[in-house]
Design an enzyme around this catalytic site. Structure first.
Site, mmCIF file in Angstrom:
data_model
loop_
_atom_site.group_PDB
_atom_site.id
_atom_site.type_symbol
_atom_site.label_atom_id
_atom_site.label_comp_id
_atom_site.label_asym_id
_atom_site.label_seq_id
_atom_site.Cartn_x
_atom_site.Cartn_y
_atom_site.Cartn_z
ATOM 1 N N LYS A 15 50.472 45.679 44.032
ATOM 2 C CA LYS A 15 51.938 44.959 43.707
ATOM 3 C C LYS A 15 52.037 44.985 42.135
ATOM 4 O O LYS A 15 53.037 45.293 41.428
ATOM 5 C CB LYS A 15 51.887 43.352 44.143
ATOM 6 C CG LYS A 15 51.758 43.221 45.656
ATOM 7 C CD LYS A 15 51.748 41.757 45.929
ATOM 8 C CE LYS A 15 50.497 41.193 45.263
ATOM 9 N NZ LYS A 15 49.153 41.438 45.787
ATOM 10 N N ARG A 90 52.977 32.185 46.750
ATOM 11 C CA ARG A 90 52.003 32.595 47.662
ATOM 12 C C ARG A 90 51.852 31.655 48.859
ATOM 13 O O ARG A 90 50.917 31.734 49.571
ATOM 14 C CB ARG A 90 50.754 32.681 46.946
ATOM 15 C CG ARG A 90 50.151 34.045 46.580
ATOM 16 C CD ARG A 90 48.784 33.864 45.787
ATOM 17 N NE ARG A 90 47.737 34.792 45.713
ATOM 18 C CZ ARG A 90 47.755 35.705 44.888
ATOM 19 N NH1 ARG A 90 48.469 35.781 43.902
ATOM 20 N NH2 ARG A 90 46.569 36.356 44.795
ATOM 21 N N ARG A 129 38.530 48.691 41.468
ATOM 22 C CA ARG A 129 39.547 48.313 40.376
ATOM 23 C C ARG A 129 39.071 47.987 39.174
ATOM 24 O O ARG A 129 37.861 47.369 38.907
ATOM 25 C CB ARG A 129 40.525 47.132 40.973
ATOM 26 C CG ARG A 129 41.355 46.747 39.670
ATOM 27 C CD ARG A 129 42.584 45.850 40.396
ATOM 28 N NE ARG A 129 42.179 44.507 40.569
ATOM 29 C CZ ARG A 129 42.964 43.782 41.156
ATOM 30 N NH1 ARG A 129 44.158 44.047 41.612
ATOM 31 N NH2 ARG A 129 42.513 42.824 41.584
ATOM 32 N N ARG A 162 36.997 42.792 37.383
ATOM 33 C CA ARG A 162 37.539 41.370 37.517
ATOM 34 C C ARG A 162 36.333 40.821 38.325
ATOM 35 O O ARG A 162 35.797 41.254 39.379
ATOM 36 C CB ARG A 162 38.920 41.057 38.098
ATOM 37 C CG ARG A 162 40.023 41.322 37.275
ATOM 38 C CD ARG A 162 41.228 41.238 38.068
ATOM 39 N NE ARG A 162 41.345 40.469 39.270
ATOM 40 C CZ ARG A 162 42.405 40.137 39.811
ATOM 41 N NH1 ARG A 162 43.625 40.828 39.513
ATOM 42 N NH2 ARG A 162 42.566 39.183 40.696
ATOM 43 N N ARG A 173 39.726 36.422 49.988
ATOM 44 C CA ARG A 173 41.038 36.336 49.186
ATOM 45 C C ARG A 173 42.037 37.005 50.183
ATOM 46 O O ARG A 173 43.375 36.563 50.674
ATOM 47 C CB ARG A 173 41.256 37.372 48.120
ATOM 48 C CG ARG A 173 40.527 36.367 46.856
ATOM 49 C CD ARG A 173 40.132 37.434 45.692
ATOM 50 N NE ARG A 173 41.338 38.405 45.286
ATOM 51 C CZ ARG A 173 41.161 39.638 44.479
ATOM 52 N NH1 ARG A 173 39.978 39.940 44.065
ATOM 53 N NH2 ARG A 173 42.280 40.107 44.088
HETATM 54 P P1 ADP Z 1 47.604 43.892 43.523
HETATM 55 O O1 ADP Z 1 48.211 43.597 42.357
HETATM 56 O O2 ADP Z 1 48.370 44.061 44.664
HETATM 57 O O3 ADP Z 1 46.482 43.047 43.542
HETATM 58 P P2 ADP Z 1 46.817 46.255 41.938
HETATM 59 O O4 ADP Z 1 47.989 46.905 41.489
HETATM 60 O O5 ADP Z 1 46.084 45.742 40.937
HETATM 61 O O6 ADP Z 1 47.040 45.359 43.360
HETATM 62 O O7 ADP Z 1 46.052 47.751 42.564
HETATM 63 C C1 ADP Z 1 44.618 47.322 43.327
HETATM 64 C C2 ADP Z 1 43.846 48.570 43.218
HETATM 65 O O8 ADP Z 1 44.363 49.544 43.760
HETATM 66 C C3 ADP Z 1 43.748 49.019 41.669
HETATM 67 O O9 ADP Z 1 42.573 49.824 41.444
HETATM 68 C C4 ADP Z 1 44.921 50.088 41.719
HETATM 69 O O10 ADP Z 1 44.698 51.227 40.570
HETATM 70 C C5 ADP Z 1 44.973 50.851 43.087
HETATM 71 N N1 ADP Z 1 46.129 51.136 43.686
HETATM 72 C C6 ADP Z 1 47.328 50.731 43.458
HETATM 73 N N2 ADP Z 1 48.279 51.467 44.101
HETATM 74 C C7 ADP Z 1 47.566 52.460 44.830
HETATM 75 C C8 ADP Z 1 48.007 53.507 45.748
HETATM 76 N N3 ADP Z 1 49.150 53.535 45.999
HETATM 77 N N4 ADP Z 1 47.087 54.247 46.197
HETATM 78 C C9 ADP Z 1 45.813 54.184 45.824
HETATM 79 N N5 ADP Z 1 45.281 53.231 45.057
HETATM 80 C C10 ADP Z 1 46.319 52.127 44.592
HETATM 81 P P1 AMP Z 2 45.934 37.964 41.666
HETATM 82 O O1 AMP Z 2 45.766 38.380 40.156
HETATM 83 O O2 AMP Z 2 47.131 37.743 41.771
HETATM 84 O O3 AMP Z 2 44.999 38.537 42.505
HETATM 85 O O4 AMP Z 2 45.537 36.495 41.688
HETATM 86 C C1 AMP Z 2 43.951 36.115 41.099
HETATM 87 C C2 AMP Z 2 43.693 34.554 41.596
HETATM 88 O O5 AMP Z 2 44.480 33.776 40.920
HETATM 89 C C3 AMP Z 2 43.996 34.191 43.139
HETATM 90 O O6 AMP Z 2 42.850 34.691 44.068
HETATM 91 C C4 AMP Z 2 44.362 32.896 43.005
HETATM 92 O O7 AMP Z 2 43.061 32.149 42.817
HETATM 93 C C5 AMP Z 2 44.873 32.487 41.822
HETATM 94 N N1 AMP Z 2 46.651 32.797 41.941
HETATM 95 C C6 AMP Z 2 47.344 33.899 41.612
HETATM 96 N N2 AMP Z 2 48.479 33.359 41.953
HETATM 97 C C7 AMP Z 2 48.634 31.962 42.717
HETATM 98 C C8 AMP Z 2 49.450 31.499 43.297
HETATM 99 N N3 AMP Z 2 50.801 31.923 43.321
HETATM 100 N N4 AMP Z 2 49.081 30.486 43.937
HETATM 101 C C9 AMP Z 2 47.718 29.994 43.831
HETATM 102 N N5 AMP Z 2 46.867 30.494 43.331
HETATM 103 C C10 AMP Z 2 46.986 31.772 42.647
#
Ligand code: ADP
Ligand code: AMP
Length: 219
Positions: A15, A90, A129, A162, A173
């Site tokens: 995302k 969420r 990541r 992270r 998660r």
């Molecule tokens: P989210 O925001 O949904 O948590 P991220 O955009 O941070 O996800 O992506 C999660 C991990 O997967 C990152 O390490 C990113 O580089 C990788 N990633 C994102 N899109 C793809 C894809 N289409 N194919 C493979 N890896 C991806």
């Molecule tokens: P993310 O960066 O989206 O993976 O979020 C990291 C963490 O932040 C999550 O596991 C939650 O603990 C908190 N968080 C992020 N967005 C929300 C949300 N909309 N509602 C509640 N907790 C959130």
């Protein structure tokens, strides 16, 4: 009317990666609730310290705190023409609060792309990541590595892992996503806003699919 995109999907679906590209293309802000919490955490604000325990466990931060923070952010002038929301809402209660906040401005959610990726793939993605400490650019050691190990391609900043990207927290998660966030799929489907996108494709292919989704939504 503006364009208000809600990126839906499990943690690690891509995302943030996709939201950054779309935001640049559409010239509107990318608002990630996770990034907002991490910013608070870095500044050691009261809100950040409150959020930390939930984030470390992979639980959701309570709705009242989260809604207040995000609604304040999207109320700022740079979000009047639209925003790409990532990680918010969420819960159903957050979704209702978003609808309320937008309707007060005579606006509404435009489209909700659901980025789908299977759980096992997500564990692989998230444990590999890496994120730039300076500019927030997102990499993956396997699928999207930086040119030089540990160094951001964009700004030269240091890459870090992270705290919540470990296998145990990622599993929680995912559990939290299925339990608390997946009901939003039905919520937005019923409103005619949901469009499914295959998140297993390469990053560029997912982006191309999203562009088509936005074009069909009239943007
Ligand atoms: P989210 O925001 O949904 O948590 P991220 O955009 O941070 O996800 O992506 C999660 C991990 O997967 C990152 O390490 C990113 O580089 C990788 N990633 C994102 N899109 C793809 C894809 N289409 N194919 C493979 N890896 C991806
Ligand atoms: P993310 O960066 O989206 O993976 O979020 C990291 C963490 O932040 C999550 O596991 C939650 O603990 C908190 N968080 C992020 N967005 C929300 C949300 N909309 N509602 C509640 N907790 C959130």
């Amino acid at each position: 009317m503006g364009i208000f995109v809600v990126m839906l999907g499990p943690p690690g679906a891509g995302k943030g990666t996709q939201a950054k590209l779309l935001a640049k293309d559409l010239n509107i802000p990318h608002v990630s609730s996770g990034d907002l919490f991490r910013d608070h955490l870095g500044r050691k604000t009261e809100l950040g310290l409150l959020a930390k325990g939930y984030m470390d466990r992979g639980d959701l931060v309570p709705d009242d705190v989260t809604v207040g923070m995000v609604v304040e952010r999207i109320g700022r002038p740079d979000c009047q023409e639209g925003v790409i929301l990532d990680g918010f809402p969420r819960t159903l209660s957050q979704a209702a609060a978003l609808d309320g906040a937008l309707s007060e401005r005579g606006q509404s959610v435009t489209v909700v792309p659901l980025v789908q990726v299977a759980d096992e793939e997500i564990v692989k993605r998230l444990t590999a990541r890496r994120v730039c400490r300076n500019c927030g650019a997102v990499y993956n050691l396997v699928f999207n590595p930086p040119a030089v190990e540990g160094v951001c391609d964009v700004c030269g900043g240091e890459l870090y892992q992270r705290d919540d990207d470990n296998t145990e927290t990622v599993r929680n998660r995912l559990y939290t996503y299925h339990k608390e966030t997946s009901p939003l799929i039905g919520y937005y489907f019923a409103k005619g806003l949901l469009v499914e996108v295959d998140g297993k494709q390469a990053i560029e292919a997912v982006q191309a699919s999203l562009r088509v989704v936005l074009e069909m939504a009239g943007k």
